[in-house]
Structure formats: C-alpha cells, structure tokens
Design a protein around this motif. Structure first.
Motif, mmCIF file in Angstrom:
data_model
loop_
_atom_site.group_PDB
_atom_site.id
_atom_site.type_symbol
_atom_site.label_atom_id
_atom_site.label_comp_id
_atom_site.label_asym_id
_atom_site.label_seq_id
_atom_site.Cartn_x
_atom_site.Cartn_y
_atom_site.Cartn_z
ATOM 1 N N ILE A 222 0.746 -1.138 -0.011
ATOM 2 C CA ILE A 222 0.069 -0.081 0.025
ATOM 3 C C ILE A 222 1.053 1.302 0.074
ATOM 4 O O ILE A 222 1.955 1.404 0.847
ATOM 5 N N THR A 223 0.531 2.153 -0.853
ATOM 6 C CA THR A 223 1.503 3.346 -1.061
ATOM 7 C C THR A 223 0.682 4.310 -0.041
ATOM 8 O O THR A 223 -0.557 4.663 -0.139
ATOM 9 N N THR A 224 1.318 5.012 0.820
ATOM 10 C CA THR A 224 0.978 6.086 1.674
ATOM 11 C C THR A 224 1.802 7.411 1.075
ATOM 12 O O THR A 224 2.472 7.488 0.186
ATOM 13 N N PRO A 225 1.336 8.609 1.695
ATOM 14 C CA PRO A 225 1.970 9.701 1.262
ATOM 15 C C PRO A 225 3.376 9.774 1.261
ATOM 16 O O PRO A 225 4.122 10.728 0.923
ATOM 17 N N LEU A 226 4.141 8.856 2.551
ATOM 18 C CA LEU A 226 5.406 9.079 2.982
ATOM 19 C C LEU A 226 6.121 7.570 2.333
ATOM 20 O O LEU A 226 7.192 7.735 2.808
ATOM 21 N N GLY A 227 5.412 6.944 1.949
ATOM 22 C CA GLY A 227 6.392 5.687 1.436
ATOM 23 C C GLY A 227 5.346 4.507 1.158
ATOM 24 O O GLY A 227 4.086 4.839 0.476
#
Length: 218
Positions: A58-63
């Motif tokens: 899962i891609t988050t805003p920070l990684g």
C-alpha cells in the motif's frame, strides 16, 4: 457444521442482545434495527478472521507498507424482510461484497402448522464464492434450508457462512442436518426451545414486525 456462539464470552454484544429482547426497549423500532445492525457488524468482524488473506503493498503519502487483505469473493444473502438490518451490518464491513435478496415467509396452514415459502430471488452467480447467508431468527431452521435449496440454481459456493442473531437449539440441529459439514454458523445467542407455534422461547418476538411494523397474515 461448526457453531460459533458469540455469547459464550462476555462483550458489548450482551448489551445489544439485552435491548432487542427487552419489551421496554423494543417499541423503539429505530433502536431495534440499529441494534440488529450492530450485531451484524460484530459478527462480520469475527467472521472476517476466517477469510483468506494475501499481503499487498500500500502506497502512503510518505512511503509504502504491506497489509494483509482478504481475497474472497463474498456474496451476502439476506432473507427478506427481517434480514435487512442484519444485511446492512454485514455490508458495513464487507462493503465490496455482492448481494443476494430472497424472500422466505411462514404460510400458516393452521394456528400451529405452517410451511416456509420462497417466492423472490435476486442473485449474482454463487459459483466458487463465499456465501454469507443472513437471517436474524433461526427458529425451526426451515427458512435457511429452503433458501439453500432455492440458491442451488445460482451455483455452488466455495464456502457457506450462516449468520443469525438468535436461534433455538432444535432449529440449529435441523440446519446442521441439511448444510454441508464445512459450513459455519455464527450466532449471537442461543435459546433452548421452541413453543408449539415454532417460535423461539424466551426469544424476542417477531423480528420483522419489530423492525418494520406488523403485517397481515395470508
């Protein structure tokens, strides 16, 4: 068939069960429906532990991070009309599930003798999917069995989960005789007996009427 009775362990579920049984609270139809829905959410959470999971990135805003996500194709089938709030509770948690609706009602022949009739069915294919069959009241078990027979034309599920709020032991025994051994029944509470009219004792009354108002018998 494995039976998972959630009231064998104390939890907030006890409060919701107490309120749907309590005649001093039952007159509030909105509260009754919401409690049935909340019980559906709790059962849905417990049932979710039995599903197959796969790790996904899962891609988050920070990684990125990895999360185990359920993989089954789920179909929720509710028995009209009493099953609607329970269906909504399950759908709140399995929000990407497909949906099946089927009618099953008691057609009274005499005051104490009845047959369960199935007259309406709207369903996607069930072939190879996980079927969650929901009905708040498991009294004689005839509704679950008749609905299972009606659904056979829609394909063979890979797994069947039955979900109910309250049941009687004789009805559970009847269902056990007719459903595949691999099926699981998730139920919030179980009473010991039925009365001469086939109603759960002490039970809670007619869940459909308590949700939506009384109906004319035919």
């Amino acid at each position: 068939m494995q039976v998972i009775n959630l009231q064998t362990q104390n939890s907030i579920l006890n409060k919701f069960i107490a309120e749907i049984r309590d005649v001093s609270v039952q007159h509030d139809k909105m509260r009754f429906r919401r409690n049935i829905e909340r019980i559906g959410e709790i059962i849905g959470y417990e049932l979710s532990k039995e599903l197959h999971y796969k790790e996904e990135a899962i891609t988050t805003p920070l990684g990125t991070t990895n999360v185990n996500l359920p993989q089954q194709d789920i179909v929720i089938c509710s028995i009209l009309r009493a099953g609607l709030p329970l269906h909504n509770g399950l759908l709140n948690y399995f929000d990407d599930a497909e949906n099946t609706f089927i009618s099953a009602y008691r057609h009274h022949i005499t005051e104490t003798e009845f047959e369960v009739k199935v007259e309406y069915l709207a369903s996607p294919s069930l072939e190879g999917k996980t079927l969650i069959l929901a009905d708040p009241m498991l009294a004689t078990g005839s509704s679950f069995v008749n609905v299972l027979n009606a659904l056979k034309a829609m394909g063979t599920p890979k797994k069947i989960h039955l979900v109910s709020v309250i049941g009687a032991q004789p009805g559970i025994d009847y269902v056990n005789e007719h459903f595949p051994d691999s099926s699981k029944l998730w139920i919030a509470t179980v009473d010991d007996q039925l009365n001469e009219k086939g109603y759960i004792v002490p039970g809670l009354g007619d869940a459909g009427d308590l949700c939506f108002g009384s109906k004319l018998q035919h």
